[in-house]
Design a protein around this motif. Sequence first.
Motif, PDB file in Angstrom:
ATOM      1  N   GLU A 218      20.369  48.898  16.625  1.00  0.00           N
ATOM      2  CA  GLU A 218      21.224  49.558  17.566  1.00  0.00           C
ATOM      3  C   GLU A 218      22.401  48.892  18.009  1.00  0.00           C
ATOM      4  OE1 GLU A 218      21.050  52.878  21.302  1.00  0.00           O
ATOM      5  OE2 GLU A 218      19.374  51.497  21.052  1.00  0.00           O
ATOM      6  N   THR A 219      22.248  47.667  18.289  1.00  0.00           N
ATOM      7  CA  THR A 219      23.336  46.942  18.717  1.00  0.00           C
ATOM      8  C   THR A 219      24.475  46.657  17.833  1.00  0.00           C
ATOM      9  OG1 THR A 219      22.192  45.778  20.393  1.00  0.00           O
ATOM     10  CG2 THR A 219      24.075  44.491  19.809  1.00  0.00           C
ATOM     11  N   GLU A 220      23.890  46.263  16.636  1.00  0.00           N
ATOM     12  CA  GLU A 220      24.429  45.964  15.277  1.00  0.00           C
ATOM     13  C   GLU A 220      25.304  47.321  14.955  1.00  0.00           C
ATOM     14  OE1 GLU A 220      25.406  42.987  13.676  1.00  0.00           O
ATOM     15  OE2 GLU A 220      24.404  42.254  15.758  1.00  0.00           O
ATOM     16  N   LEU A 221      25.033  48.390  15.033  1.00  0.00           N
ATOM     17  CA  LEU A 221      25.299  49.730  14.487  1.00  0.00           C
ATOM     18  C   LEU A 221      26.747  49.964  15.351  1.00  0.00           C
ATOM     19  CD1 LEU A 221      22.248  52.054  13.636  1.00  0.00           C
ATOM     20  CD2 LEU A 221      24.134  50.974  11.876  1.00  0.00           C
ATOM     21  N   VAL A 222      26.498  49.528  16.727  1.00  0.00           N
ATOM     22  CA  VAL A 222      27.600  49.858  17.840  1.00  0.00           C
ATOM     23  C   VAL A 222      28.605  48.940  17.479  1.00  0.00           C
ATOM     24  CG1 VAL A 222      28.074  49.691  19.998  1.00  0.00           C
ATOM     25  CG2 VAL A 222      25.950  50.964  19.266  1.00  0.00           C
TER      26      VAL A 222
END
Length: 280
Positions: free
Chosen positions: A247-251
């Motif tokens: 999720e962090t990388e996608l954001v």
Amino acid sequence: MKTSTRRQYLVEDLLYLMARLRNPDDGCPWDIKQDYLSITPSTIEEAYEVVDAIEQKDYDHLKEELGDLLFQVVFYGQLAKEENRWQFSDVVHELTAKLIRRHPHVFPDGTLQSRREAGQLLTEGDIKASWENIKQQERGEKGKERLLDDVPRALPALKRAEKLQKRAAKVGFDWAASIEVVSKLEEEIAELKSVLNAREVQANEAAEELGDVLFSCVNLARHLKVDSEQVLRGANLKFEQRFNYIETELVARGQTLENATLADMDALWGQAKNNSQPVR
């Protein structure tokens, strides 16, 4: 900073507070309407919050969580006192007496003040055998003569499976080696596959076979001398950390979980597995 001169509250103060909360004239309406069953969810929740504080190594917060758990015991004691069954002091007495009885290697005369002679050593095996013998006698005195009678049904399923297996193992009903449990696990998985490969999958049959798989997993954990609950909690945490990484990388890329493809998430999952500093 102003120093408080208030004396430290004691257990007696907590018992008085509990009685006030339950006072039908001027107590707390919520506390007054509770009964044994209605507060059991809170008891379970508070126990898990104690464990969570320990796992987080938040020892300052642990003090508060232990207080919340103690309050549950005090609450049950107040309910019983109102019904003229027993009270909190009886809980303390019975617990102390039971622990003295179960530790004859510490309290040889069966009194709180007695001590064993200096240099008198017992092996861990001796202590464990004595403990189990005493518990067996207690089960008989309670009228629970069958071996599995006193394994609580309200325990979390993983923990109850482990206790059932341990109890049966004490009389020799057990696999000889871990590899044999692996073979049994593979057998149960094969039976699950057979149900799932059927032309018409029966949900109840699949659920039963899945239950056998989970039971065998607990058995394997027991043979490996690891706690199945802790193992699964570790797996949960690992999944949470890796998914948080996704999720962090996608954001960071200007994407969201909703518009990312499965291939995108799979690739990031692979990166998370190789990340030596998992994101919490």
